[in-house]
Design a protein around this motif. Structure first.
Motif, PDB file in Angstrom:
ATOM      1  N   LEU A  98      33.471  56.256  -3.851  1.00  0.00           N
ATOM      2  CA  LEU A  98      32.439  55.737  -4.680  1.00  0.00           C
ATOM      3  C   LEU A  98      32.302  53.946  -4.445  1.00  0.00           C
ATOM      4  O   LEU A  98      31.505  53.568  -4.027  1.00  0.00           O
ATOM      5  N   ASP A  99      33.771  53.521  -4.195  1.00  0.00           N
ATOM      6  CA  ASP A  99      33.868  52.025  -3.968  1.00  0.00           C
ATOM      7  C   ASP A  99      35.024  51.789  -3.538  1.00  0.00           C
ATOM      8  O   ASP A  99      36.139  52.407  -4.075  1.00  0.00           O
ATOM      9  N   LEU A 100      35.394  50.650  -2.941  1.00  0.00           N
ATOM     10  CA  LEU A 100      36.708  50.239  -2.580  1.00  0.00           C
ATOM     11  C   LEU A 100      36.749  48.627  -2.323  1.00  0.00           C
ATOM     12  O   LEU A 100      35.895  48.154  -1.771  1.00  0.00           O
ATOM     13  N   ARG A 101      37.560  48.234  -3.138  1.00  0.00           N
ATOM     14  CA  ARG A 101      37.645  46.607  -2.975  1.00  0.00           C
ATOM     15  C   ARG A 101      39.009  46.197  -2.349  1.00  0.00           C
ATOM     16  O   ARG A 101      40.067  46.878  -2.738  1.00  0.00           O
ATOM     17  N   ILE A 102      38.866  44.976  -1.753  1.00  0.00           N
ATOM     18  CA  ILE A 102      40.189  44.567  -1.007  1.00  0.00           C
ATOM     19  C   ILE A 102      40.081  43.117  -1.428  1.00  0.00           C
ATOM     20  O   ILE A 102      39.197  41.974  -1.074  1.00  0.00           O
ATOM     21  N   ASP A 103      41.360  42.627  -1.916  1.00  0.00           N
ATOM     22  CA  ASP A 103      41.763  41.181  -2.006  1.00  0.00           C
ATOM     23  C   ASP A 103      42.636  41.162  -0.954  1.00  0.00           C
ATOM     24  O   ASP A 103      43.500  41.579  -0.659  1.00  0.00           O
ATOM     25  N   TYR A 104      42.235  39.835  -0.232  1.00  0.00           N
ATOM     26  CA  TYR A 104      43.129  39.487   0.914  1.00  0.00           C
ATOM     27  C   TYR A 104      44.003  38.358   0.329  1.00  0.00           C
ATOM     28  O   TYR A 104      43.883  37.250   0.109  1.00  0.00           O
ATOM     29  N   LEU A 105      45.364  38.924   0.260  1.00  0.00           N
ATOM     30  CA  LEU A 105      46.069  37.878  -0.281  1.00  0.00           C
ATOM     31  C   LEU A 105      46.889  36.935   0.919  1.00  0.00           C
ATOM     32  O   LEU A 105      47.152  35.780   0.355  1.00  0.00           O
ATOM     33  N   ARG A 106      46.947  37.201   1.851  1.00  0.00           N
ATOM     34  CA  ARG A 106      47.416  36.387   3.170  1.00  0.00           C
ATOM     35  C   ARG A 106      47.014  37.055   4.507  1.00  0.00           C
ATOM     36  O   ARG A 106      46.910  38.200   4.772  1.00  0.00           O
ATOM     37  N   PRO A 107      46.991  36.251   5.462  1.00  0.00           N
ATOM     38  CA  PRO A 107      46.801  36.606   6.836  1.00  0.00           C
ATOM     39  C   PRO A 107      47.814  37.534   7.139  1.00  0.00           C
ATOM     40  O   PRO A 107      49.055  37.278   6.952  1.00  0.00           O
ATOM     41  N   ALA A 108      47.467  38.717   7.766  1.00  0.00           N
ATOM     42  CA  ALA A 108      48.511  39.581   8.585  1.00  0.00           C
ATOM     43  C   ALA A 108      49.129  38.620   9.713  1.00  0.00           C
ATOM     44  O   ALA A 108      48.514  37.901  10.384  1.00  0.00           O
ATOM     45  N   THR A 109      50.555  38.908   9.809  1.00  0.00           N
ATOM     46  CA  THR A 109      51.212  38.244  10.886  1.00  0.00           C
ATOM     47  C   THR A 109      50.859  38.919  12.288  1.00  0.00           C
ATOM     48  O   THR A 109      50.818  40.162  12.632  1.00  0.00           O
ATOM     49  N   PRO A 110      50.294  38.106  13.020  1.00  0.00           N
ATOM     50  CA  PRO A 110      50.044  38.521  14.523  1.00  0.00           C
ATOM     51  C   PRO A 110      51.136  39.232  15.106  1.00  0.00           C
ATOM     52  O   PRO A 110      52.501  38.708  15.078  1.00  0.00           O
ATOM     53  N   GLY A 111      50.734  40.412  15.901  1.00  0.00           N
ATOM     54  CA  GLY A 111      51.718  41.347  16.533  1.00  0.00           C
ATOM     55  C   GLY A 111      52.359  42.448  15.711  1.00  0.00           C
ATOM     56  O   GLY A 111      53.366  43.072  16.118  1.00  0.00           O
ATOM     57  N   LYS A 112      52.177  41.952  14.385  1.00  0.00           N
ATOM     58  CA  LYS A 112      53.014  42.986  13.544  1.00  0.00           C
ATOM     59  C   LYS A 112      52.226  44.410  13.115  1.00  0.00           C
ATOM     60  O   LYS A 112      51.099  44.021  12.643  1.00  0.00           O
ATOM     61  N   ALA A 113      52.927  45.565  12.847  1.00  0.00           N
ATOM     62  CA  ALA A 113      51.973  46.679  12.374  1.00  0.00           C
ATOM     63  C   ALA A 113      51.941  46.621  11.015  1.00  0.00           C
ATOM     64  O   ALA A 113      52.647  45.854  10.321  1.00  0.00           O
ATOM     65  N   VAL A 114      50.949  46.976  10.391  1.00  0.00           N
ATOM     66  CA  VAL A 114      50.593  47.043   9.068  1.00  0.00           C
ATOM     67  C   VAL A 114      50.770  48.435   8.296  1.00  0.00           C
ATOM     68  O   VAL A 114      50.245  49.351   8.944  1.00  0.00           O
ATOM     69  N   PHE A 115      51.377  48.453   7.160  1.00  0.00           N
ATOM     70  CA  PHE A 115      51.436  49.666   6.552  1.00  0.00           C
ATOM     71  C   PHE A 115      50.604  49.495   5.039  1.00  0.00           C
ATOM     72  O   PHE A 115      50.536  48.589   4.531  1.00  0.00           O
ATOM     73  N   GLY A 116      49.918  50.561   5.028  1.00  0.00           N
ATOM     74  CA  GLY A 116      49.039  51.131   3.877  1.00  0.00           C
ATOM     75  C   GLY A 116      49.794  51.834   2.779  1.00  0.00           C
ATOM     76  O   GLY A 116      49.598  53.174   3.245  1.00  0.00           O
ATOM     77  N   ARG A 117      49.734  51.426   1.494  1.00  0.00           N
ATOM     78  CA  ARG A 117      50.427  52.639   0.472  1.00  0.00           C
ATOM     79  C   ARG A 117      49.185  52.677  -0.320  1.00  0.00           C
ATOM     80  O   ARG A 117      49.017  51.934  -1.131  1.00  0.00           O
ATOM     81  N   GLY A 118      48.666  53.971  -0.357  1.00  0.00           N
ATOM     82  CA  GLY A 118      47.658  54.189  -1.430  1.00  0.00           C
ATOM     83  C   GLY A 118      48.155  54.860  -2.570  1.00  0.00           C
ATOM     84  O   GLY A 118      49.075  55.938  -2.327  1.00  0.00           O
ATOM     85  N   GLU A 119      47.926  54.832  -3.679  1.00  0.00           N
ATOM     86  CA  GLU A 119      48.407  55.488  -5.053  1.00  0.00           C
ATOM     87  C   GLU A 119      47.177  55.929  -5.923  1.00  0.00           C
ATOM     88  O   GLU A 119      46.173  55.202  -6.300  1.00  0.00           O
ATOM     89  N   CYS A 120      47.390  57.107  -6.374  1.00  0.00           N
ATOM     90  CA  CYS A 120      46.365  57.622  -7.273  1.00  0.00           C
ATOM     91  C   CYS A 120      46.958  57.592  -8.833  1.00  0.00           C
ATOM     92  O   CYS A 120      48.193  58.095  -8.963  1.00  0.00           O
TER      93      CYS A 120
END
Lengths: 126, 154
Positions: free
Chosen positions: B87-109
């Motif tokens: 239905l909807d999804l909101r993102i708050d950008y807390l800080r820039p991603a570090t260039p070159g580093k992989a990103v992990f995304g943890r989703g919780e219900c």
């Protein structure tokens, strides 16, 4: 106005003509989520590009500056099918430090959006 | 014969052959999961930058990863697959991603009702205590309503 690398990855480009803020994203297998439907993330990506382009144009006409995204909220209204998607951003308010931008995405009929987004940007004036 | 008690939804098994479509374009893979959460892995690529000035990743890849992670967190929590739509999804950008580093995304219900599930999550690039984005969203089940196994209301 140059689009970010992520726009190229998704095949996003300006439609052309006299509205530089109207973007299109052609259908591709690499944009699909569940079979037959665009991934919500790809639609969200298109909405963000539309917002950024609209804000850059508004900012260029208002002294210029850098933009930093604060947040984005995407509402998904209809499933996106395997066809071209269009999107346009609208700057609701351009302030000294913050901009409020909206973007809307549709396929066949602009009056029947498939998704919409609201975004807040921090403005760093030159 | 079908087993009387089919195996519970397992996100690692679900993703053992990888994903197709947009998830494959981004290179999303399984990383970890728990009873009500799923963590995915997004390899760093310069093509994912959404803003050249700041080097911040575009919201699209983070949206895609968090949509998938939170979606699978719902199925993991209820123990089976059920079709649903974001239905909807909101993102708050807390800080820039570090260039070159992989990103992990943890989703919780964290809550499920008869027709709606509520999700949240964070994306980080190595240190979960220093997240780069926070997300919150809702899904609506698109099959016939059933009595919820957890929660009430709606």
């Amino acid at each position: 106005m140059k689009l970010p690398p992520y726009a190229d990855l998704l095949g996003i480009a300006p439609v052309g003509g006299n509205d530089p803020t109207l973007l299109t994203m052609p259908s591709a297998y690499t944009l699909l989520g569940r079979p037959g439907y665009l991934h919500g993330g790809a639609i969200g990506g298109l909405l963000e590009m539309a917002a950024i382009i609209a804000l850059r144009h508004a900012l260029a006409a208002d002294g210029g500056g850098q933009i930093k995204p604060i947040n984005v909220t995407v509402d998904f209204m209809r499933g996106g099918r395997e066809k071209s998607t269009f999107a346009r951003g609208t700057v609701t308010r351009l302030g000294g430090r913050v901009a409020n931008v909206e973007a809307i995405a549709w396929q066949d009929d602009a009056a029947k959006p498939i998704a919409a987004a609201r975004m807040n940007y921090l403005i760093v004036r030159g | 014969m079908f087993p009387a008690d089919p195996p519970a939804f397992d996100p690692q098994r679900f993703l053992r052959y990888g994903v197709g479509g947009h998830g494959r374009l981004l290179g999303l893979t399984y990383h970890a999961h728990g009873p009500d959460w799923v963590e995915l892995h997004l390899p760093y690529r310069a093509e994912l930058i959404g803003d050249l000035d700041s080097g911040v990743l575009a919201s699209g890849p983070i949206l895609t990863m968090m949509d998938m992670a939170t979606s699978m967190a719902v199925w993991t929590r209820i123990g089976r697959f059920r079709p649903h739509a974001t239905l909807d999804l909101r993102i708050d950008y807390l800080r820039p991603a570090t260039p070159g580093k992989a990103v992990f995304g943890r989703g919780e219900c964290y809550r499920i009702t008869r027709s709606i599930s509520f999700v949240r999550g964070q994306a980080h690039d190595g240190d979960p205590a220093d997240p780069l984005a926070h997300v919150a969203g809702t899904f609506m089940f698109t099959d016939a309503p059933v009595e919820p196994s957890v929660g009430a209301g709606a």
